[in-house]
Design an enzyme around this catalytic site. Sequence first.
Site, short mmCIF file in Angstrom:
data_model
loop_
_atom_site.label_atom_id
_atom_site.label_comp_id
_atom_site.label_asym_id
_atom_site.label_seq_id
_atom_site.Cartn_x
_atom_site.Cartn_y
_atom_site.Cartn_z
N LYS A 16 41.86 40.02 36.25
CA LYS A 16 43.05 40.86 36.46
C LYS A 16 43.86 41.02 35.16
O LYS A 16 44.29 42.12 34.83
CB LYS A 16 43.95 40.23 37.54
CG LYS A 16 43.25 40.08 38.89
CD LYS A 16 44.11 39.31 39.88
CE LYS A 16 44.32 37.86 39.56
NZ LYS A 16 43.12 37.01 39.68
N GLY A 40 46.16 31.86 35.95
CA GLY A 40 45.82 31.82 34.53
C GLY A 40 45.16 33.15 34.21
O GLY A 40 44.03 33.38 34.62
N HIS A 41 45.89 34.04 33.56
CA HIS A 41 45.39 35.39 33.28
C HIS A 41 45.09 35.49 31.79
O HIS A 41 45.98 35.35 30.96
CB HIS A 41 46.41 36.44 33.71
CG HIS A 41 46.62 36.45 35.20
ND1 HIS A 41 47.48 37.32 35.84
CD2 HIS A 41 46.07 35.68 36.18
CE1 HIS A 41 47.43 37.07 37.14
NE2 HIS A 41 46.60 36.09 37.38
N GLN A 230 46.00 35.13 41.87
CA GLN A 230 44.99 34.63 42.81
C GLN A 230 44.12 35.80 43.31
O GLN A 230 43.96 36.75 42.58
CB GLN A 230 45.63 33.86 43.98
CG GLN A 230 46.26 32.52 43.59
CD GLN A 230 47.61 32.65 42.92
OE1 GLN A 230 48.53 33.21 43.47
NE2 GLN A 230 47.73 32.12 41.73
N THR A 245 45.91 29.65 48.83
CA THR A 245 47.18 29.36 48.18
C THR A 245 48.30 29.62 49.20
O THR A 245 48.02 29.96 50.36
CB THR A 245 47.34 30.18 46.88
OG1 THR A 245 48.45 29.65 46.16
CG2 THR A 245 47.52 31.67 47.14
P1 GDP Z 1 42.34 36.50 36.04
O1 GDP Z 1 42.95 35.24 36.53
O2 GDP Z 1 41.93 37.40 37.14
O3 GDP Z 1 43.18 37.22 35.02
O4 GDP Z 1 40.98 36.07 35.29
P2 GDP Z 1 40.80 34.84 34.27
O5 GDP Z 1 41.47 35.17 32.99
O6 GDP Z 1 41.18 33.56 34.93
O7 GDP Z 1 39.22 34.80 34.14
C1 GDP Z 1 38.49 35.88 33.69
C2 GDP Z 1 37.68 35.43 32.45
O8 GDP Z 1 36.68 36.38 32.17
C3 GDP Z 1 38.52 35.34 31.19
O9 GDP Z 1 38.00 34.31 30.39
C4 GDP Z 1 38.31 36.70 30.54
O10 GDP Z 1 38.49 36.67 29.14
C5 GDP Z 1 36.88 36.96 30.89
N1 GDP Z 1 36.51 38.39 31.07
C6 GDP Z 1 37.24 39.40 31.59
N2 GDP Z 1 36.49 40.51 31.72
C7 GDP Z 1 35.26 40.20 31.29
C8 GDP Z 1 34.03 40.93 31.22
O11 GDP Z 1 33.91 42.08 31.61
N3 GDP Z 1 32.95 40.24 30.73
C9 GDP Z 1 33.03 38.96 30.30
N4 GDP Z 1 31.93 38.38 29.84
N5 GDP Z 1 34.16 38.25 30.37
C10 GDP Z 1 35.26 38.85 30.87
P1 IMO Z 2 44.45 33.57 39.08
O1 IMO Z 2 45.74 34.34 39.21
C1 IMO Z 2 41.56 30.94 41.00
C2 IMO Z 2 43.09 28.10 43.97
C3 IMO Z 2 43.06 26.63 43.62
C4 IMO Z 2 42.90 26.03 45.00
C5 IMO Z 2 43.75 26.95 45.86
C6 IMO Z 2 45.15 26.42 46.11
O2 IMO Z 2 44.21 33.04 37.73
O3 IMO Z 2 43.32 34.34 39.65
P2 IMO Z 2 47.34 26.16 44.64
O4 IMO Z 2 47.57 25.54 43.30
O5 IMO Z 2 47.70 27.60 44.71
O6 IMO Z 2 47.97 25.38 45.75
O7 IMO Z 2 45.75 26.05 44.88
O8 IMO Z 2 43.83 28.18 45.17
N1 IMO Z 2 43.80 28.94 42.97
C7 IMO Z 2 43.18 29.78 42.13
N2 IMO Z 2 41.86 30.01 41.91
N3 IMO Z 2 42.48 31.67 40.33
C8 IMO Z 2 43.80 31.47 40.54
O9 IMO Z 2 44.74 32.26 39.99
C9 IMO Z 2 44.21 30.47 41.45
N4 IMO Z 2 45.40 30.01 41.88
C10 IMO Z 2 45.13 29.08 42.81
O10 IMO Z 2 41.96 26.33 42.78
O11 IMO Z 2 41.55 26.17 45.43
MG MG Z 3 42.69 33.16 36.35
#
Ligand code: GDP
Ligand code: IMO
Ligand code: MG
Length: 429
Positions: A16, A40-41, A230, A245
Amino acid sequence: MKIDVLLGLQWGDEGKGKIVDVLTPRYDIIARFQGGPNAGHTLEIGGDRHVLHTIPSGIFHSDKINIIGNGVIIDPYILSRELEKLQSKGADAKVNLRISKRSHLILPTHRILDAAYEQALGKGKIGSTLKGIGPCYTDKTARIGLRIGDMLAIDFQERYNNLKERHLRILSSYNFDVFSWKLDKMSFVEYEQHWFDSVEELKGYELIDSELYINKALAEGKRVLAEGAQGSLLDVDFGSYPFVTSSNTITAGVCSGLGVPPTAIGKVFGVFKAYCTRVGSGPFPTELLDDTGDKLRINGNEFGSTTGRPRRCGWLDLPALKYSIMLNGVTDLVMMKSDVMNDFEKVNICTAYEVEGKDIPDLTFETLSRPVKPMYTTFKGWETSLEGLANFGVLPDQLADYIRYIEKAVKLPIEILSVGPGRKQTIMR
Ligand code: GDP
Ligand code: IMO
Ligand code: MG
């Protein structure tokens, strides 16, 4: 103007943050509507990697306003560390960040309660990020929470003490040793001191009635994007309860989390990975506990952005995807990370679940509460790099087939395809 929404359709970490950052030039305001530092974005800008927890993912565009909405819960200490990191990277959030006075505060004792509840659940633990999310939202609905606006009240310290005492009483009933528990490697007393320092710091930011701000902006024709945290399968009502969550992660959460009416919702960008991942416990029908699962984890660098935990990996789950699209009213699909499967000979998609000899095409209460056998359709892998692809017309045939199959099944086109973590590795239809 209508407010557009971008959210995750799986169990979080769909990518996202990257897509919000890519779409931000089209908007004036980016607003987070729920969740907190459990998120964690990740954004990759010019080879530099940034992970945002509480701050919206439009923050690196200095001319755009970023709002932490009322539905978000805030740990002042964690937010203040995030702000510090931003500053070291040259982004000054004092200028373009606004925080809702109605956002609830995560107290140090909320984090300790999270740990105590998880410990008490033993093998049945949720796998929480231990950021205090569940306990803080619990206090919000119990009507005893403290909010950002309360930081300015003269009796703030007294109200903090009362809530803390209440938490300590609960913790003693769990026989939980608060004073030897570490929070970010600090003792409770040390962490609490930093927490209060951060409260003072946050008072220097623009604290607003974000519902008035956003509705006025929409009336003036400004473009607003609501950023989800999430994913839909972690939604407290519709996710794989109790392994969810504590907030509404779906489009409906935008109305309560930002104070906008349902009639104001415009486009809904639904983000999903070309496969599935999940962190923490709970059902995951297409999970791969074999070498293929390990390969997805390694190729996709599937380790939590917030906790560093290895993410569980598996094939794309269509019944779950359809369910999330339905709940959210998705208008624009965004598929991430197909590049992770570049060296796969075969790729599977789950099209139904088998339960007691019957095929069930939908995600239901039952399919999430008992073991199910996923039914797969197999596709030939594309076995080529996706680097440098400029548009949908030049996709390898096998990937084009994979995409067409999904689009037909969910009755929606994929509008954006992400083939790498960087801004430029994004193909728009
Ligand atoms: P979010 O929580 O939805 O913002 O996603 P996260 O940041 O937690 O996890 C997504 C991971 O995939 C991050 O390490 C990004 O840098 C990486 N990522 C995003 N888009 C792509 C993609 O199209 N390909 C690859 N290989 N990595 C990606
Ligand atoms: P983003 O925004 C992936 C999961 C936790 C656990 C459950 C409940 O980066 O996509 P909490 O701390 O909310 O009580 O945990 O939800 N969880 C996530 N998994 N991405 C997240 O956020 C998450 N935020 C919470 O691992 O299973
Ligand atoms: Mg994340």
